[in-house]
Design a protein around this motif. Structure first.
Motif, PDB file in Angstrom:
ATOM      1  N   ALA A 188      44.211  43.743  36.472  1.00 31.44           N
ATOM      2  CA  ALA A 188      43.379  42.809  35.498  1.00 31.44           C
ATOM      3  C   ALA A 188      43.930  43.353  34.123  1.00 31.44           C
ATOM      4  O   ALA A 188      44.254  44.399  33.998  1.00 31.44           O
ATOM      5  CB  ALA A 188      41.939  42.983  35.480  1.00 31.44           C
ATOM      6  N   ASN A 189      44.204  42.360  33.274  1.00 34.21           N
ATOM      7  CA  ASN A 189      44.720  42.552  31.889  1.00 34.21           C
ATOM      8  C   ASN A 189      43.283  42.104  31.031  1.00 34.21           C
ATOM      9  O   ASN A 189      42.905  41.057  30.767  1.00 34.21           O
ATOM     10  CB  ASN A 189      45.651  41.398  31.625  1.00 34.21           C
ATOM     11  N   ASP A 190      42.852  43.159  30.562  1.00 37.87           N
ATOM     12  CA  ASP A 190      41.658  43.011  29.775  1.00 37.87           C
ATOM     13  C   ASP A 190      41.852  43.111  28.279  1.00 37.87           C
ATOM     14  O   ASP A 190      41.015  43.435  27.456  1.00 37.87           O
ATOM     15  CB  ASP A 190      40.803  44.274  30.213  1.00 37.87           C
ATOM     16  N   LYS A 245      43.476  38.260  29.811  1.00 44.21           N
ATOM     17  CA  LYS A 245      42.147  38.229  30.644  1.00 44.21           C
ATOM     18  C   LYS A 245      42.453  37.851  32.137  1.00 44.21           C
ATOM     19  O   LYS A 245      41.534  37.528  32.677  1.00 44.21           O
ATOM     20  CB  LYS A 245      41.036  37.467  30.006  1.00 44.21           C
ATOM     21  N   GLU A 246      43.819  37.722  32.312  1.00 48.53           N
ATOM     22  CA  GLU A 246      44.183  37.116  33.616  1.00 48.53           C
ATOM     23  C   GLU A 246      43.696  38.504  34.833  1.00 48.53           C
ATOM     24  O   GLU A 246      44.107  39.488  34.446  1.00 48.53           O
ATOM     25  CB  GLU A 246      45.535  36.775  33.815  1.00 48.53           C
ATOM     26  N   ARG A 247      43.238  37.924  36.035  1.00 45.65           N
ATOM     27  CA  ARG A 247      43.217  39.048  36.884  1.00 45.65           C
ATOM     28  C   ARG A 247      43.906  38.289  38.146  1.00 45.65           C
ATOM     29  O   ARG A 247      44.106  37.245  38.450  1.00 45.65           O
ATOM     30  CB  ARG A 247      41.575  38.955  37.367  1.00 45.65           C
ATOM     31  N   ARG A 248      44.635  39.496  39.074  1.00 45.57           N
ATOM     32  CA  ARG A 248      45.599  38.849  39.986  1.00 45.57           C
ATOM     33  C   ARG A 248      45.576  39.868  41.163  1.00 45.57           C
ATOM     34  O   ARG A 248      45.237  41.053  41.019  1.00 45.57           O
ATOM     35  CB  ARG A 248      46.869  38.728  39.570  1.00 45.57           C
ATOM     36  N   ARG A 301      44.276  44.921  43.296  1.00 50.66           N
ATOM     37  CA  ARG A 301      43.681  43.792  42.279  1.00 50.66           C
ATOM     38  C   ARG A 301      44.423  44.509  41.028  1.00 50.66           C
ATOM     39  O   ARG A 301      43.873  45.577  40.651  1.00 50.66           O
ATOM     40  CB  ARG A 301      42.303  43.752  42.589  1.00 50.66           C
ATOM     41  N   LEU A 317      50.749  39.044  33.130  1.00 50.17           N
ATOM     42  CA  LEU A 317      49.595  38.630  33.069  1.00 50.17           C
ATOM     43  C   LEU A 317      49.258  37.850  31.921  1.00 50.17           C
ATOM     44  O   LEU A 317      49.397  38.511  30.938  1.00 50.17           O
ATOM     45  CB  LEU A 317      48.578  39.716  33.529  1.00 50.17           C
ATOM     46  N   LYS A 318      48.715  36.916  31.851  1.00 52.31           N
ATOM     47  CA  LYS A 318      48.133  36.088  30.587  1.00 52.31           C
ATOM     48  C   LYS A 318      46.821  37.011  30.027  1.00 52.31           C
ATOM     49  O   LYS A 318      46.265  37.843  30.866  1.00 52.31           O
ATOM     50  CB  LYS A 318      47.788  34.690  30.899  1.00 52.31           C
ATOM     51  N   GLU A 367      31.825  35.423  35.437  1.00 51.98           N
ATOM     52  CA  GLU A 367      32.729  36.276  35.378  1.00 51.98           C
ATOM     53  C   GLU A 367      32.062  37.456  35.314  1.00 51.98           C
ATOM     54  O   GLU A 367      31.205  38.028  34.258  1.00 51.98           O
ATOM     55  CB  GLU A 367      33.465  36.072  34.065  1.00 51.98           C
ATOM     56  N   THR A 389      49.235  38.752  26.101  1.00 51.00           N
ATOM     57  CA  THR A 389      49.932  38.537  27.372  1.00 51.00           C
ATOM     58  C   THR A 389      50.627  40.213  27.626  1.00 51.00           C
ATOM     59  O   THR A 389      50.955  40.772  26.692  1.00 51.00           O
ATOM     60  CB  THR A 389      51.414  37.639  27.136  1.00 51.00           C
TER      61      THR A 389
END
Length: 250
Positions: free
Chosen positions: A173-175, A204-207, A171, A201-202, A133, A179
């Motif tokens: 990202a939720n850092d 640490k999720e990246r989308r 892109r 976004l959950k 990661e 949630t």
């Protein structure tokens, strides 16, 4: 793919040497590697580059020299012994593979040139990379606040004629460890621009989301739409969408 690369290599070498009246490079049967293919197996990206040294034995009755070693990918580098290889002795070729940002299976060819480029030996390294990661800022460099990072701060749509479609991959990202609910407010409210209105976004999720625009007419002036992300009810700085004019005023 490997055969295509070798064919290209041979063609280039042939064109270069043919001008000097020389022949196309041929396979060197008498410089024999201890193994043609080295399998690194499964390697971890986080552990960095791996290397292997091939031993090539001179089975001829004359001294040989390794003139050059060529790898076809920037992820693969080589070192080789410069000293002449006497009959019965060995030369070395060390191949280093860098797995950084190269997840999954790989197979890399290396071509060893001998006899002043008139002959060659082919070697391969292969394996499989387990990805690590990466820091969120590696591919989400723009910090919008509240833990939201995105890959762009401006999406520049080119000049489009009526009916033309252009799409960007954005892109996000939720850092954070919580949630994140994001609403995207448009200023002005351009409804032809296609992108999610809202998403969650959950931690640490990246989308990746698609942002697209299909021109319904041609404009003779530059336009702009600001996309204001609202994270958990808090407005953040905008993502700018720009559109170049399809027609230029004279």
């Amino acid at each position: 793919m490997r055969n295509m690369l070798l064919t290209l290599f041979c063609l280039i070498a042939f064109l270069a040497t043919n001008a000097q009246g020389q022949q196309e490079p041929t396979f060197n049967k008498l410089l024999v590697p201890d193994q043609k293919i080295h399998d690194f197996g499964t390697i971890l990206e986080k552990n960095g580059p791996v290397k292997h040294t091939f031993q090539l034995k001179n089975n001829s009755k004359k001294t040989m020299v390794i003139n050059e070693v060529t790898a076809w990918c920037g992820c693969t580098t080589t070192e080789f012994s410069k000293k002449p290889i006497a009959p019965g002795q060995q030369g070395q070729v060390t191949v280093t593979f860098n797995p950084y940002y190269r997840p999954g299976k790989f197979s890399k060819e290396v071509v060893v040139l001998t006899d002043e480029g008139r002959s060659y030996v082919r070697l391969w390294v292969k394996g499989s990379v387990v990805a690590m990661e990466h820091p969120v800022t590696d591919d989400h460099p723009y910090n919008y606040g509240e833990g939201l990072f995105m890959s762009h701060k401006v999406l520049p749509f080119p000049a489009l004629k009526k009916g033309q479609l252009k799409e960007f991959s954005l892109r996000l990202a939720n850092d954070t460890d919580k949630t994140m609910t994001i609403e995207f407010h448009r200023q002005p409210n351009n409804r032809i621009l296609q992108m999610p209105e809202k998403l969650t976004l959950k931690p640490k999720e990246r989308r990746v989301v698609k942002v697209s625009y299909k021109a319904v007419r041609e404009y003779d002036y530059k336009r702009r739409v600001d996309i204001v992300p609202v994270v958990n009810g808090k407005k953040l700085k905008p993502l700018s969408i720009t559109f170049l004019p399809a027609k230029i005023k004279h």
